[in-house]
Scaffold this motif. Structure first.
Motif, PDB file in Angstrom:
ATOM      1  N   GLU A 276      15.079  -7.882  21.839  1.00  0.00           N
ATOM      2  CA  GLU A 276      14.835  -8.112  23.267  1.00  0.00           C
ATOM      3  C   GLU A 276      13.641  -9.022  23.522  1.00  0.00           C
ATOM      4  OE1 GLU A 276      14.519  -4.339  25.228  1.00  0.00           O
ATOM      5  OE2 GLU A 276      16.678  -4.027  25.228  1.00  0.00           O
ATOM      6  N   VAL A 277      13.241  -9.788  22.526  1.00  0.00           N
ATOM      7  CA  VAL A 277      12.091 -10.690  22.633  1.00  0.00           C
ATOM      8  C   VAL A 277      12.563 -12.113  22.365  1.00  0.00           C
ATOM      9  CG1 VAL A 277       9.801 -11.258  21.759  1.00  0.00           C
ATOM     10  CG2 VAL A 277      10.554  -8.870  21.817  1.00  0.00           C
ATOM     11  N   PRO A 278      12.230 -13.084  23.221  1.00  0.00           N
ATOM     12  CA  PRO A 278      12.579 -14.475  22.919  1.00  0.00           C
ATOM     13  C   PRO A 278      11.735 -14.992  21.749  1.00  0.00           C
ATOM     14  CG  PRO A 278      11.255 -14.371  24.915  1.00  0.00           C
ATOM     15  CD  PRO A 278      11.536 -12.952  24.516  1.00  0.00           C
ATOM     16  N   VAL A 279      12.410 -15.580  20.789  1.00  0.00           N
ATOM     17  CA  VAL A 279      11.738 -16.068  19.582  1.00  0.00           C
ATOM     18  C   VAL A 279      12.156 -17.509  19.330  1.00  0.00           C
ATOM     19  CG1 VAL A 279      11.470 -15.789  17.086  1.00  0.00           C
ATOM     20  CG2 VAL A 279      11.651 -13.769  18.550  1.00  0.00           C
ATOM     21  N   THR A 280      11.172 -18.373  19.112  1.00  0.00           N
ATOM     22  CA  THR A 280      11.451 -19.743  18.686  1.00  0.00           C
ATOM     23  C   THR A 280      11.384 -19.801  17.169  1.00  0.00           C
ATOM     24  OG1 THR A 280      10.529 -20.680  20.724  1.00  0.00           O
ATOM     25  CG2 THR A 280      10.719 -22.148  18.839  1.00  0.00           C
ATOM     26  N   LEU A 281      12.529 -20.071  16.535  1.00  0.00           N
ATOM     27  CA  LEU A 281      12.572 -20.256  15.082  1.00  0.00           C
ATOM     28  C   LEU A 281      12.223 -21.702  14.777  1.00  0.00           C
ATOM     29  CD1 LEU A 281      15.865 -18.361  14.187  1.00  0.00           C
ATOM     30  CD2 LEU A 281      13.533 -17.576  13.778  1.00  0.00           C
TER      31      LEU A 281
END
Length: 442
Positions: A276-281
């Motif tokens: 539920e957390v936006p993550v930039t890979l």
């Protein structure tokens, strides 16, 4: 017949209007209107006022056009919100129009002809703040709620907009005001036989407040990380499967995959949701010594992203465990379909999917650990952190100084720093910054 121009009382803010819905093809467009004189404008557009807070189907008219005729612009649902029981605290209205550009432009022209003007970014919420409908922290929560991408961000922003943080800060402010009143009594009546417990309790209160604020600040920036999203960097030597892992986690061809070493020369970014957390890979260039100038620049950029990342996924293959490249590093062994992972190391095979669900679960848990888990409302902005740090600093100085006048001055400075947090003191320049981040119709 000319269009009537609605005049307001002297000194009243102008009536403003803006679309509260996005641009682009849609069925409905909501036009918001607010300000003294809003009721007169609504009467001119739609006839008599609807009952407060009840939708009513009305014709929306442009009165007295160049040809002298009234022109029907649309038939719309109209809502009337008399102040102070409205979002802004002013007389307000909403027109639920059909969303054709010609309809929207026609209604906007009619509103301008009646004396309203287009709203500036965040002006509706700024008026709500000015009229005491919410404080500055709640206003920022509304901005975050509009921008929320995930469920976790929505929960955090909604709690802030509902006043969870504000209640904590107001509790601190109330206790500090009481302590400051006692300090003023000690300064103003030095010859009175005030009980010694008054000063002892005052100093104790300052210490407790300072300690609470220091503990609150020691949060690992969880709320700020959740608000902006996390950055997970994928690093490792060339040809260990970094780009393939990137594509597997994003479930699309985000990065070029090749058996040729050094294919990735620059950092490639893609957005996913984990826990539920936006993550930039960030897929980075392979880490190795090279004489190729472009590849060397890619390695330098990869190391930069390692320093900036919230978590580093250090991918390798084979039986030799590499040295970690950073403290927040997760070692992952790829190609376990060829060689088993070393003991105690998570093993995956991007090629056939072995261990990928376990890795996604581990990354989701890491994302939640970095952003969630505090019982108290989290800090969400650097502005909040700076204000509380300043407050705690002045409280510490106040507690350490035995001179009543100096202690009182430090307490007043602490009170002012805390007041800037919620907007309880004059912060005009700060308001321009905060509300300038909003969309036009909010």
């Amino acid at each position: 017949m000319e269009t009537p121009f609605i005049r307001r009382g002297d000194g009243a803010p102008p009536v403003i209007f803006a679309l509260a819905t996005g641009t682009g093809r849609a069925a409905i467009a909501v036009m918001r209107i607010s300000g003294a004189g809003c009721g007169d404008i609504l009467r001119s557009l739609c006839g008599r006022l609807p009952q407060p807070r009840r939708a009513s189907l009305r014709g929306v008219w442009r009165r007295g056009t160049a040809g002298g005729q009234d022109v029907l612009l649309d038939r719309a649902l109209v809502l009337w919100f008399p102040g102070p029981d409205s979002y802004t605290g002013e007389d307000s209205a909403e027109l639920h129009l059909h969303a054709g550009p010609a309809v929207i432009d026609g209604v906007a022209d009619a509103l301008v002809a009646l004396g309203a003007r287009p709203a500036e970014p965040g002006e509706f919420t700024r008026r709500a703040f000015s009229n005491g409908r919410l404080d500055l922290v709640q206003a920022e929560g509304i901005a975050d709620l509009i921008d929320a991408e995930t469920e976790a961000q929505r929960r955090q922003a909604l709690a802030q907009a509902e006043g969870a943080q504000s209640r904590l800060y107001e509790d601190w402010a109330a206790r500090l005001r009481t302590a400051l009143a006692h300090q003023e009594a000690l300064i103003d009546f030095p010859d009175e036989d005030l009980p010694p417990e008054v000063e002892q309790e005052l100093v104790s209160t300052l210490g407790h407040l300072r300690d609470e604020m220091r503990a609150y600040l020691d949060d690992g920036a969880q709320g700020e990380r959740l608000r902006r999203g996390l950055v997970f960097a994928i690093v490792g030597e060339p040809n260990v499967g970094k780009s393939s892992l990137m594509n597997a986690l994003t479930q699309r061809e985000a990065a070029i995959v090749s058996s040729r070493a050094g294919t990735t020369r620059d950092a490639i970014e893609a957005r996913v949701v984990l826990g539920e957390v936006p993550v930039t890979l960030v897929d980075t260039a392979g880490l190795r010594e090279t004489e190729d100038e472009i590849e060397a620049e890619g390695v330098r950029r990869a190391l930069f992203h390692v320093k900036q990342a919230d978590c580093v996924i250090h991918l390798f293959s084979g039986a030799t465990v590499p040295d970690k490249v950073g403290p927040d590093c997760m070692l992952v062994c790829n190609k376990v379909d060829e060689v088993a992972a070393p003991a105690g190391i998570m093993g995956i095979s991007v090629r056939d999917g072995q261990g990928m669900e376990a890795l996604r679960g581990a990354l989701a848990r890491r994302a939640r650990e970095l952003t969630q888990g505090r019982a108290v409302p989290p800090l969400t902005r650097a502005r909040h952190r700076a204000a509380i740090e300043e407050t705690a600093h002045h409280l510490e100085r106040a507690g350490d100084d035995a001179w009543p006048e100096v202690r009182g001055e430090e307490m007043r400075l602490a009170m002012r720093a805390l007041g800037r947090l919620t907007g309880a003191v004059d912060v005009e320049a700060l308001l321009d910054t905060v509300f300038g981040q909003f969309c036009i119709g909010k």
